[in-house]
Design a protein around this motif. Structure first.
Motif, PDB file in Angstrom:
ATOM      1  N   TYR A 211       0.803  -1.234   0.000  1.00 16.25           N
ATOM      2  CA  TYR A 211       0.000   0.000   0.000  1.00 16.25           C
ATOM      3  C   TYR A 211       0.834   1.282   0.000  1.00 16.25           C
ATOM      4  O   TYR A 211       0.262   2.373  -0.089  1.00 16.25           O
ATOM      5  CB  TYR A 211      -0.948  -0.002   1.208  1.00 16.25           C
ATOM      6  N   GLY A 212       2.138   1.157   0.081  1.00 13.50           N
ATOM      7  CA  GLY A 212       2.988   2.335  -0.040  1.00 13.50           C
ATOM      8  C   GLY A 212       3.322   3.002   1.290  1.00 13.50           C
ATOM      9  O   GLY A 212       2.628   2.828   2.300  1.00 13.50           O
ATOM     10  N   GLU A 213       4.391   3.788   1.281  1.00 14.23           N
ATOM     11  CA  GLU A 213       4.891   4.443   2.489  1.00 14.23           C
ATOM     12  C   GLU A 213       3.946   5.526   3.001  1.00 14.23           C
ATOM     13  O   GLU A 213       3.954   5.846   4.191  1.00 14.23           O
ATOM     14  CB  GLU A 213       6.275   5.044   2.239  1.00 14.23           C
ATOM     15  N   LEU A 214       3.155   6.116   2.133  1.00 10.82           N
ATOM     16  CA  LEU A 214       2.238   7.161   2.578  1.00 10.82           C
ATOM     17  C   LEU A 214       1.195   6.618   3.543  1.00 10.82           C
ATOM     18  O   LEU A 214       0.783   7.309   4.475  1.00 10.82           O
ATOM     19  CB  LEU A 214       1.543   7.795   1.366  1.00 10.82           C
ATOM     20  N   ARG A 215       0.797   5.358   3.334  1.00 12.26           N
ATOM     21  CA  ARG A 215      -0.290   4.792   4.129  1.00 12.26           C
ATOM     22  C   ARG A 215       0.196   3.826   5.202  1.00 12.26           C
ATOM     23  O   ARG A 215      -0.521   3.592   6.186  1.00 12.26           O
ATOM     24  CB  ARG A 215      -1.294   4.079   3.210  1.00 12.26           C
ATOM     25  N   VAL A 216       1.376   3.279   5.047  1.00 14.21           N
ATOM     26  CA  VAL A 216       1.944   2.378   6.063  1.00 14.21           C
ATOM     27  C   VAL A 216       3.371   2.864   6.302  1.00 14.21           C
ATOM     28  O   VAL A 216       4.260   2.611   5.486  1.00 14.21           O
ATOM     29  CB  VAL A 216       1.934   0.909   5.604  1.00 14.21           C
ATOM     30  N   SER A 217       3.587   3.551   7.397  1.00 17.70           N
ATOM     31  CA  SER A 217       4.868   4.255   7.527  1.00 17.70           C
ATOM     32  C   SER A 217       5.512   4.082   8.892  1.00 17.70           C
ATOM     33  O   SER A 217       4.844   3.878   9.913  1.00 17.70           O
ATOM     34  CB  SER A 217       4.667   5.750   7.246  1.00 17.70           C
ATOM     35  N   ASP A 218       6.830   4.165   8.862  1.00 17.62           N
ATOM     36  CA  ASP A 218       7.625   4.196  10.088  1.00 17.62           C
ATOM     37  C   ASP A 218       7.637   5.611  10.646  1.00 17.62           C
ATOM     38  O   ASP A 218       7.496   6.600   9.919  1.00 17.62           O
ATOM     39  CB  ASP A 218       9.065   3.775   9.793  1.00 17.62           C
ATOM     40  N   THR A 219       7.819   5.701  11.949  1.00 17.74           N
ATOM     41  CA  THR A 219       8.023   6.998  12.593  1.00 17.74           C
ATOM     42  C   THR A 219       9.282   6.933  13.443  1.00 17.74           C
ATOM     43  O   THR A 219       9.848   5.856  13.672  1.00 17.74           O
ATOM     44  CB  THR A 219       6.856   7.371  13.525  1.00 17.74           C
ATOM     45  N   GLY A 220       9.677   8.098  13.928  1.00 17.50           N
ATOM     46  CA  GLY A 220      10.751   8.130  14.905  1.00 17.50           C
ATOM     47  C   GLY A 220      10.241   7.677  16.267  1.00 17.50           C
ATOM     48  O   GLY A 220       9.053   7.362  16.436  1.00 17.50           O
ATOM     49  N   ILE A 221      11.140   7.645  17.223  1.00 17.62           N
ATOM     50  CA  ILE A 221      10.752   7.287  18.596  1.00 17.62           C
ATOM     51  C   ILE A 221      10.167   8.548  19.227  1.00 17.62           C
ATOM     52  O   ILE A 221      10.874   9.361  19.811  1.00 17.62           O
ATOM     53  CB  ILE A 221      11.958   6.755  19.392  1.00 17.62           C
TER      54      ILE A 221
END
Length: 559
Positions: free
Chosen positions: A515-525
């Protein structure tokens, strides 16, 4: 041709004159509200007040750059801005101060939040969404300083999602191709010491979202000078490393004097263009501001500012400097401005009186309704000699509060506990009915009561049969997320390790790839802003899933 050009120039100047005089009227109105508001607190009609005096002119410049669809996430000194965008009247300002529980009189929170917590309505009365792109929007303030920052991140990120997610219909009512700016983070210079400010600031730089942060700098945090608050006594100096350049993305950082009307208007127009078109976050450090009445009604700034500082503040009060600029540039005469100021003082006094009447009259009517019932009890009771003075005290109170009404009724009923009469029964019935009615004024709508309320959604019970396969719970979660993302293009998930590796427990395995990085994304801590993203995105019509990796980490986001 020359004559036409001259006429056009005169027309432009005439239009501009009308606009700047209009701004001056709003600035004067806001200041008068602050001055009279403080008096209302000190005389006991209101319980606490914290006002926007000394910040009027920057907020007028900000309002000029604020467009339909934009969102504000600010703090309790933004009254001038709200007046300038047409979302706060004099009467509503005082209704908030008095905590009027009528939503029609006090549309910000119906008296349930502190005065100065400014909000617009995103929902219709039936719980359906309004077209947010057709109105100017403000999320409700909260008291903890810097608490407005995390949600600002989500409000800004929503524009990025709407601009780049082609699966969402263009005519969605929430966004016009992601051209909206999230404004605010309006925050005092001292409150930039809060962790939520730093976390949100850094995350905005990483995500590159259309956010404009305004820091109102009057050199103090309550009574404590900036030298005890901020390294180098300047938030723009210590944030200089965030400034974008030709090699690295970052912030656009601007500084401007808070009393210079022209420079402020130009600065906010520039900030709007950068954020709106390029999706670059902007910091505007508004310097040399004042607090004419001090921090709040809890004290006076004469206790901690020397005479030299106080004299400087009187001279560089932004309203004083704006008035001087109008005179120096022949936009008005002193007599004309004095007439405006006199008229506005009357408008504010009249607005205050109207707001007080709207607040107190229903309570007086409630008091008058119960007095005959109380008198009937007193006339029939053996303890009438004790009850009658209480009734007379309530009757003679010109401006009663509901607490005093209930106290008198309950004390009367305690005196007559061992008695029985129709009068006592009638008074008990009145008390039960009144308590229920008043309770609803203060504690209804804690949860949605619309047809769309989550509590009204029926549970879907899982079905099993003899052929059901036993699998890891993570697979059930993964397949559930897959079904949600496939059917709801406005759904997205973000969190620590949620993206590339598919969550530490693999509950999102393969979802980013699909589904792509826009919709399933990592974040910082940064748990506070993960939750803030979720709040802000949801306020703009999206369906975010904010993933906090472990339960213990929730303690960081309570603010």
């Amino acid at each position: 041709m020359q004559t036409e050009e001259i006429q056009e120039q005169k027309l432009v100047k005439s239009d501009f004159k009308q606009e700047v005089i209009k701004d001056y009227k709003i600035a004067v109105t806001s200041r008068e509200c602050s001055l009279l508001g403080r008096r209302e607190v000190l005389t006991g009609k209101a319980k606490f007040g914290i006002f926007g005096d000394g910040k009027e002119i920057p907020q007028l410049a900000w309002a000029r750059a604020f467009e339909n669809g934009d969102f504000r996430s600010g703090y309790y000194r933004d009254q001038t801005f709200m007046m300038a965008i047409g979302e706060l009247t004099i009467e509503q300002f005082f209704a908030g101060l008095y905590a009027n529980t009528d939503i029609k009189e006090e549309p910000m929170s119906a008296g349930r939040q502190m005065g100065g917590h400014f909000a617009t309505h995103s929902l219709n009365e039936d719980g359906s969404w309004k077209r947010l792109i057709d109105q100017k929007n403000s999320s409700a303030d909260i008291s903890p300083t810097a608490g407005q920052m995390p949600r600002l991140l989500g409000l800004a990120q929503a524009s990025k999602v709407y601009r780049h997610n082609d699966l969402i219909p263009e005519d969605n009512g929430f966004s016009n191709k992601g051209n909206e700016v999230a404004w605010g983070g309006t925050i005092g210079n001292a409150s930039t010491s809060e962790g939520h400010f730093w976390e949100s600031f850094n995350a905005a730089g990483v995500l590159q979202v259309p956010m404009v942060i305004s820091v109102w700098d009057d050199e103090y945090g309550i009574s404590v000078h900036a030298r005890h608050q901020t390294t180098k006594e300047s938030i723009s100096k210590i944030q200089a490393g965030f400034q974008r350049d030709h090699e690295d993305a970052g912030f656009e950082i601007m500084t401007v004097k808070g009393w210079d009307y022209v420079e402020l208007v130009e600065t906010y127009e520039k900030a709007s263009k950068i954020a709106r078109e390029e999706h670059v976050p902007v910091l505007i450090h508004v310097q040399e501001l004042t607090q004419p009445q001090g921090h709040s009604t809890s004290g006076s700034h004469e206790r901690y500012k020397n005479e030299e500082r106080l004299e400087w503040e009187r001279t560089y009060d932004c309203n004083v400097q704006f008035r001087k600029w109008l005179l120096d540039n022949d936009f008005a005469t002193d007599d004309e401005l004095s007439a405006i100021e006199k008229d506005i003082k009357k408008q504010v006094r009249d607005g205050k009186k109207a707001a007080w009447s709207a607040f107190i009259n229903p309570i007086v009517q409630e008091r008058d309704a119960v007095l005959p019932l109380l008198e009937n009890v007193a006339n029939q009771s053996a303890d009438g000699v004790f009850i009658k003075p209480m009734i007379e005290n309530l009757k003679s109170t010109k401006e009663p509060i509901r607490k005093e009404i209930l106290e008198t009724v309950r004390k009367t009923l305690r005196y007559t506990l061992k008695e029985n009469s129709e009068a006592i029964t009638a008074l008990n019935q009145w008390l039960n009915s009144y308590s229920q009615e008043i309770q609803n004024k203060y504690s209804s709508h804690l949860y949605s009561e619309s047809a769309q309320a989550a509590t009204k959604i029926e549970a879907v019970v899982p079905k099993y049969n003899d052929d059901s396969e036993e699998v890891d719970a993570r697979l059930i979660m993964r397949d559930n997320f897959d079904a949600i993302f496939a059917s709801r293009p406005d759904t997205m998930i973000f969190g620590e390790d949620a993206g590339e590796i598919g969550d530490v427990n693999q509950g999102l395995e393969g979802m980013q790839e699909k589904y792509g990085e826009l919709r399933v994304s990592d974040t910082g801590i940064r748990e506070a802003t993960i939750l803030g993203q979720g709040i802000g995105l949801a306020m703009r019509g999206l369906r975010p899933i904010a993933e906090i990796q472990y339960l213990d980490y929730l303690s960081i986001v309570y603010k």
